[in-house]
Design a protein around this motif. Structure first.
Motif, PDB file in Angstrom:
ATOM      1  N   UNK A 131      -9.482  -3.204  18.231  1.00  0.00           N
ATOM      2  CA  UNK A 131      -7.953  -2.440  19.190  1.00  0.00           C
ATOM      3  C   UNK A 131      -7.530  -3.235  17.286  1.00  0.00           C
ATOM      4  N   UNK A 132      -7.670  -3.918  16.785  1.00  0.00           N
ATOM      5  CA  UNK A 132      -6.544  -4.676  14.882  1.00  0.00           C
ATOM      6  C   UNK A 132      -6.602  -3.877  14.625  1.00  0.00           C
ATOM      7  N   UNK A 133      -8.383  -3.191  13.673  1.00  0.00           N
ATOM      8  CA  UNK A 133      -8.165  -2.430  13.526  1.00  0.00           C
ATOM      9  C   UNK A 133      -7.476  -0.758  13.433  1.00  0.00           C
ATOM     10  N   UNK A 134      -7.723  -0.976  14.392  1.00  0.00           N
ATOM     11  CA  UNK A 134      -7.157   1.017  14.944  1.00  0.00           C
ATOM     12  C   UNK A 134      -5.356   0.517  14.914  1.00  0.00           C
ATOM     13  N   UNK A 135      -4.739  -0.267  15.447  1.00  0.00           N
ATOM     14  CA  UNK A 135      -3.739  -0.974  16.017  1.00  0.00           C
ATOM     15  C   UNK A 135      -3.288  -1.337  13.854  1.00  0.00           C
ATOM     16  N   UNK A 136      -4.209  -1.460  12.628  1.00  0.00           N
ATOM     17  CA  UNK A 136      -3.605  -1.807  11.481  1.00  0.00           C
ATOM     18  C   UNK A 136      -2.728  -0.205  10.697  1.00  0.00           C
ATOM     19  N   UNK A 137      -3.930   0.806  11.522  1.00  0.00           N
ATOM     20  CA  UNK A 137      -2.831   1.906  10.288  1.00  0.00           C
ATOM     21  C   UNK A 137      -1.564   2.026  10.309  1.00  0.00           C
ATOM     22  N   UNK A 138      -1.337   2.225  12.376  1.00  0.00           N
ATOM     23  CA  UNK A 138       0.398   1.822  12.774  1.00  0.00           C
ATOM     24  C   UNK A 138       1.767   1.027  11.715  1.00  0.00           C
ATOM     25  N   UNK A 154      12.000   3.278  -4.898  1.00  0.00           N
ATOM     26  CA  UNK A 154      11.000   3.798  -4.566  1.00  0.00           C
ATOM     27  C   UNK A 154       9.495   2.881  -4.767  1.00  0.00           C
ATOM     28  N   UNK A 155       8.058   2.608  -4.033  1.00  0.00           N
ATOM     29  CA  UNK A 155       7.359   2.649  -3.702  1.00  0.00           C
ATOM     30  C   UNK A 155       6.212   2.704  -4.933  1.00  0.00           C
ATOM     31  N   UNK A 156       6.488   4.199  -4.689  1.00  0.00           N
ATOM     32  CA  UNK A 156       5.507   4.917  -6.319  1.00  0.00           C
ATOM     33  C   UNK A 156       6.253   3.823  -7.721  1.00  0.00           C
ATOM     34  N   UNK A 157       5.421   3.504  -8.225  1.00  0.00           N
ATOM     35  CA  UNK A 157       6.092   3.180  -9.638  1.00  0.00           C
ATOM     36  C   UNK A 157       6.489   1.880  -9.667  1.00  0.00           C
ATOM     37  N   UNK A 158       6.398   0.945  -8.748  1.00  0.00           N
ATOM     38  CA  UNK A 158       6.626  -0.026  -8.201  1.00  0.00           C
ATOM     39  C   UNK A 158       5.836  -1.079  -8.677  1.00  0.00           C
ATOM     40  N   UNK A 159       6.026  -2.294  -7.887  1.00  0.00           N
ATOM     41  CA  UNK A 159       4.942  -3.805  -8.437  1.00  0.00           C
ATOM     42  C   UNK A 159       4.916  -4.296  -6.951  1.00  0.00           C
ATOM     43  N   UNK A 160       3.926  -4.286  -6.056  1.00  0.00           N
ATOM     44  CA  UNK A 160       4.419  -4.822  -4.801  1.00  0.00           C
ATOM     45  C   UNK A 160       2.759  -5.628  -4.550  1.00  0.00           C
ATOM     46  N   UNK A 161       2.587  -7.206  -3.603  1.00  0.00           N
ATOM     47  CA  UNK A 161       2.521  -7.997  -2.698  1.00  0.00           C
ATOM     48  C   UNK A 161       2.336  -8.058  -1.993  1.00  0.00           C
ATOM     49  N   UNK A 173      -2.586  -2.357   2.217  1.00  0.00           N
ATOM     50  CA  UNK A 173      -3.041  -2.193   0.711  1.00  0.00           C
ATOM     51  C   UNK A 173      -3.080  -0.652  -0.428  1.00  0.00           C
ATOM     52  N   UNK A 174      -4.008  -0.805   1.186  1.00  0.00           N
ATOM     53  CA  UNK A 174      -4.967   0.878   0.963  1.00  0.00           C
ATOM     54  C   UNK A 174      -3.933   1.996   0.746  1.00  0.00           C
ATOM     55  N   UNK A 175      -3.001   1.970   1.788  1.00  0.00           N
ATOM     56  CA  UNK A 175      -1.735   3.177   1.517  1.00  0.00           C
ATOM     57  C   UNK A 175      -1.059   3.066   0.329  1.00  0.00           C
ATOM     58  N   UNK A 176      -0.889   1.108   0.071  1.00  0.00           N
ATOM     59  CA  UNK A 176       0.246   1.204  -1.588  1.00  0.00           C
ATOM     60  C   UNK A 176      -0.162   1.937  -2.281  1.00  0.00           C
ATOM     61  N   UNK A 177      -2.055   1.516  -2.662  1.00  0.00           N
ATOM     62  CA  UNK A 177      -2.246   2.018  -4.008  1.00  0.00           C
ATOM     63  C   UNK A 177      -3.009   3.581  -3.871  1.00  0.00           C
ATOM     64  N   UNK A 178      -2.387   4.351  -2.244  1.00  0.00           N
ATOM     65  CA  UNK A 178      -2.720   5.805  -2.399  1.00  0.00           C
ATOM     66  C   UNK A 178      -1.360   6.465  -2.492  1.00  0.00           C
TER      67      UNK A 178
END
Length: 304
Positions: A131-138, A154-161, A173-178
């Motif tokens: 459930x935790x892995x599935x809920x990580x998406x929303x 924008x998130x695009x071109x920015x730096x995030x931790x 992290x996968x979503x931010x990179x994308x």
């Protein structure tokens, strides 16, 4: 065949929010007798049966389903849809069918004691990997949505931790990179660091956060421990956005953020807020599988 197993069950759904609507829909469509309590403001699908009290809903029930937020020490059941606070008390449990199933986010001491005494079988979902892995998406999508709303850049071109590379951290992290965001993954475990590198993240240690803070446009925390201090917050750029996704007590010094004039928010329970239908379907999937496994071992009931 699977639905035949669920059709023999009387299931009491207590409190919750819109997520439980989907759970009710799935269980009722499988033929289960679904009772509800503490959901007066809900538009639950038929044929769910609203009951005037927790005690009435649980009488002779085979299954108790409580929402993901932990049960209060006093037995209070979280509900965004109750007209008044509702409580789960020992007398309510004792009115259930012997050997009943209780599926909750996290139980309180009283519920654990009753389970230890054999009044019921307990399943806690707070630490359920599936459930935790599935809920990580929303959760990740909700965090990005919130960041976009709060930031002037924008998130695009920015730096995030992203602090913590657990189930939520990796998905975020996968979503931010994308999106095109330069993403720094803060993790201590070697395996988590390796997974972060495969996503295209820059890897750093938590003790480096203060030194790196000045580079950050966004900071997302998933670690439920004090990891984002006043000093770190003070080092962030003026426009930076901080979002704390960790469970209580969180990991960001929010009092310091307010004093410093920083944009920082605590954002628990995002799945139920930003994508309640999806989150409800995910929860329904886990609950249905659990009950099929349990009822397949010979447990049953009847609708009264």
């Amino acid at each position: 065949m699977a639905d035949d197993l669920l059709a023999s069950l009387v299931i009491a759904v207590l409190g919750g929010d819109r997520r439980e609507e989907e759970v009710i829909r799935v269980l009722a469509s499988a033929g289960a007798c679904v009772r509800t309590a503490g959901r007066e403001l809900a538009a639950d699908p038929r044929p769910a049966e609203p009951h005037p009290s927790v005690n009435a809903a649980l009488r002779s029930a085979d299954v108790l389903l409580a929402p993901l937020p932990s049960l209060g020490g006093d037995g209070r059941v979280w509900s965004a849809l109750a007209a008044a606070p509702i409580y789960l008390l020992p007398a309510d449990i004792e009115g259930m069918a012997r050997g009943a199933r209780a599926i909750v986010g996290r139980a309180n001491g009283c519920l654990r004691d009753l389970a230890a005494k054999g009044f019921l079988q307990l399943r806690e979902l707070a630490d359920d990997d599936e459930l935790a892995i599935l809920n990580s998406i929303p959760t990740a999508e909700g965090a990005v949505q919130l960041a976009m709303q709060l930031s002037p850049v924008t998130l695009h071109g920015s730096t995030a931790a992203v602090l913590g590379m657990g189930r939520v951290g990796l998905t975020l992290a996968r979503l931010l990179v994308a999106i095109g965001c330069h993403t720094l993954a803060f993790a201590e475990e070697r395996a988590a660091r390796a997974r972060s590198l495969t996503l295209g993240c820059e890897v750093a240690s938590l003790d480096e956060i203060g030194r790196i803070a000045g580079r950050l446009d966004f900071l997302f925390n998933t670690i439920p421990a004090p990891v984002v201090s006043r000093e770190t917050l003070a080092g962030l750029p003026e426009h930076a956005v901080v979002i704390d996704l960790a469970s209580a007590p969180g990991g960001v010094d929010l009092a310091a953020s307010r004093e410093l004039g920083k944009t920082a928010v605590l954002a628990p329970g995002l799945p139920g807020k930003v994508a309640p239908v999806t989150a409800g379907r995910l929860l329904a999937q886990v609950v249905r599988d659990d009950l099929l496994n349990w009822s397949g071992k010979g447990r049953g009931g009847r609708c009264l």
